[in-house]
Design a protein around this motif. Structure first.
Motif, mmCIF file in Angstrom:
data_model
loop_
_atom_site.group_PDB
_atom_site.id
_atom_site.type_symbol
_atom_site.label_atom_id
_atom_site.label_comp_id
_atom_site.label_asym_id
_atom_site.label_seq_id
_atom_site.Cartn_x
_atom_site.Cartn_y
_atom_site.Cartn_z
ATOM 1 N N ILE A 387 0.859 -1.173 0.000
ATOM 2 C CA ILE A 387 0.000 0.000 0.000
ATOM 3 C C ILE A 387 0.902 1.231 0.000
ATOM 4 O O ILE A 387 1.979 1.197 0.599
ATOM 5 C CB ILE A 387 -0.972 -0.050 1.208
ATOM 6 N N ARG A 388 0.486 2.292 -0.712
ATOM 7 C CA ARG A 388 1.326 3.498 -0.778
ATOM 8 C C ARG A 388 0.727 4.597 0.091
ATOM 9 O O ARG A 388 -0.444 4.957 -0.077
ATOM 10 C CB ARG A 388 1.439 3.985 -2.231
ATOM 11 N N PHE A 389 1.544 5.139 0.988
ATOM 12 C CA PHE A 389 1.166 6.316 1.768
ATOM 13 C C PHE A 389 1.896 7.509 1.153
ATOM 14 O O PHE A 389 3.117 7.445 0.953
ATOM 15 C CB PHE A 389 1.636 6.184 3.223
ATOM 16 N N SER A 390 1.190 8.582 0.891
ATOM 17 C CA SER A 390 1.834 9.757 0.310
ATOM 18 C C SER A 390 2.196 10.757 1.399
ATOM 19 O O SER A 390 1.351 11.162 2.199
ATOM 20 C CB SER A 390 0.901 10.421 -0.709
ATOM 21 N N ALA A 391 3.468 11.174 1.390
ATOM 22 C CA ALA A 391 3.929 12.189 2.355
ATOM 23 C C ALA A 391 3.793 13.593 1.775
ATOM 24 O O ALA A 391 4.292 14.549 2.357
ATOM 25 C CB ALA A 391 5.364 11.896 2.768
#
Ligand code: PLP
Length: 411
Positions: A387-391
């Motif tokens: 899963i990708r978390f965007s900072a």
């Protein structure tokens, strides 16, 4: 009778962001008081550097006195020279490396449209290579422009006649060139979605492969300003000889919060030849036929970013996004969504609890924590399990997301 371009039916139809928006809307309906934290998209949440906004305003004022008409389709010389001198010249630390001159730089509205439209330069028989997972634009534009076709129902990969270089935990999300021959390679470093960055040796392996196979690389450097490790290349042109095999696309979108202002560029070295034709000439022709240049005030704003003051402000902005990435990375280590690697760009790529699919993890994060992320499988089959978390998200959103994950709920 006019007929629809059949290539439209070859699009694999990624419903990723549409499905995310629908799920988010349904959750809001059921939980009207829940404050949703958006760590899904890679969009700017910090204001652009002040110098750029001042440059934009003063260019607008200038227009009241002196209307500026159409500019060159490849961009004004003031901006092309500044990109050459302030971005590329300092990267040429090795005498045999390449630094593009002003007339090898083509200013555009975005790296998205450039990486897509460059496909027009190549014949329909071009064999494409992309990483998996991948920024979907490379494959979707290849389908739209007739190079690849949608895979039959039930196939594991979305498109046929594409070589997928799998970016997995085993290769630290930095795949090496394939064993089979390919003609056109799309590379992105730092990489969306995984946040990995190609080392000098890995990038050189791709350049060597391109030289050996007569292939060409489209190198998407949209996230290069975020690279913190001094040994990691910021441009493919740091590899000597790459000007014979590589186009590079850069952008102010992420490093200067220009996603809404829009300014990018592509470097087409004059040394780049295909079937004895100059790619530089072909791209000039393409731009002249299809484009009347980017807005003058925007080019002035981008040029202001390349003054000493602008470079400092842009660096400070990129640093703030990377600080958020490090906060997210360190915080997520304490959760079941374990970061798979230390990010070189503001994306944290996390493995998910075993037994779950990426979409199930997305649903869990939305329904239990009111956090929006992006499921890895939306970027290709090798994204399953991640899963990708965007900072790029707001700092408060990142902190609240970590608090909710620690607490085990969003209320
Ligand atoms: N290239 C990559 C790899 C991206 O992830 C994005 C946006 O998310 C872009 C290009 C878009 O760049 P631009 O805003 O310059 O069109």
């Amino acid at each position: 009778m006019a007929k629809v371009n059949p290539n439209f039916f070859q699009l694999a139809g990624s419903y990723l962001f549409k499905t995310i928006a629908e799920k988010k809307a349904r959750f809001s309906e059921l939980n009207p008081s829940a404050h949703i934290l958006n760590l899904g998209i890679g969009d700017a949440t910090l204001p652009p550097p002040k110098v750029a906004l001042d440059g934009l305003k003063s260019a607008c004022d200038e227009l009241t006195q002196n209307p500026i008409g159409y500019g060159p389709s490849s961009g004004h010389t003031f901006l092309r020279s500044a990109i050459s001198e302030k971005i590329y010249a300092p990267l040429k630390t090795d005498a045999s490396a390449f630094a593009p001159s002003e007339d090898e730089i083509f200013v555009s509205e975005g790296a998205k449209s450039d990486t897509a439209l460059l496909s027009h330069l190549f014949s329909d028989t071009t064999r494409i290579c992309v990483t998996d997972p991948v920024y979907p634009v490379y494959v979707d534009s290849s389908a739209l422009f007739g190079k690849i076709q949608k895979a039959p129902e039930g196939s594991s990969d979305p498109y046929t006649n594409v070589t997928y270089a799998r970016a997995t935990a085993e290769n630290n999300f930095c795949p090496l060139p394939p064993n089979e021959p390919c003609d056109l390679i799309y590379l992105c470093s730092p990489h969306n979605p995984t946040g990995s960055a190609l080392s000098y040796e890995a990038l050189k392996a791709w350049v060597d492969y391109a030289k050996a196979h007569g292939a060409l690389i489209i190198y998407d450097a949209a996230y290069s300003a975020f690279i913190e490790d001094p040994k990691t290349p910021k441009s493919i042109y740091e590899i000597p000889g790459s000007e014979h095999v590589a186009i590079e696309c850069g952008s102010f979108s992420k490093c200067a919060s220009f996603t809404g202002i829009r300014c990018a560029w592509s470097v087409i070295p004059k040394a780049l030849k295909l079937d004895n034709a100059s790619i530089h000439t072909l791209w000039s022709q393409f731009k002249n036929v299809t484009y009347n240049g980017l807005s003058y005030p925007v080019q002035r704003a981008a040029c202001a970013l390349l003054t000493d003051e602008g470079l400092e402000q842009m660096k400070a902005l990129s640093k703030r996004y990377m600080q958020r990435a490090h906060t997210l990375y360190n915080g997520l280590k304490q959760t079941p969504y374990t970061p798979a690697l230390k990010p070189a760009a503001p994306y944290v790529w996390c493995s998910i609890p075993s037994g779950m699919t990426s979409w199930q993890a997305f649903d869990e994060l939305l329904n239990s924590y009111a956090i929006v992320t992006t499921p890895g499988s939306g970027f290709g089959p090798s994204g399953e399990g991640y899963i990708r978390f965007s900072a790029f998200a707001k700092g408060e959103a990142i902190e609240s997301a970590l608090e909710r994950l620690a607490k085990g709920a969003f209320v």
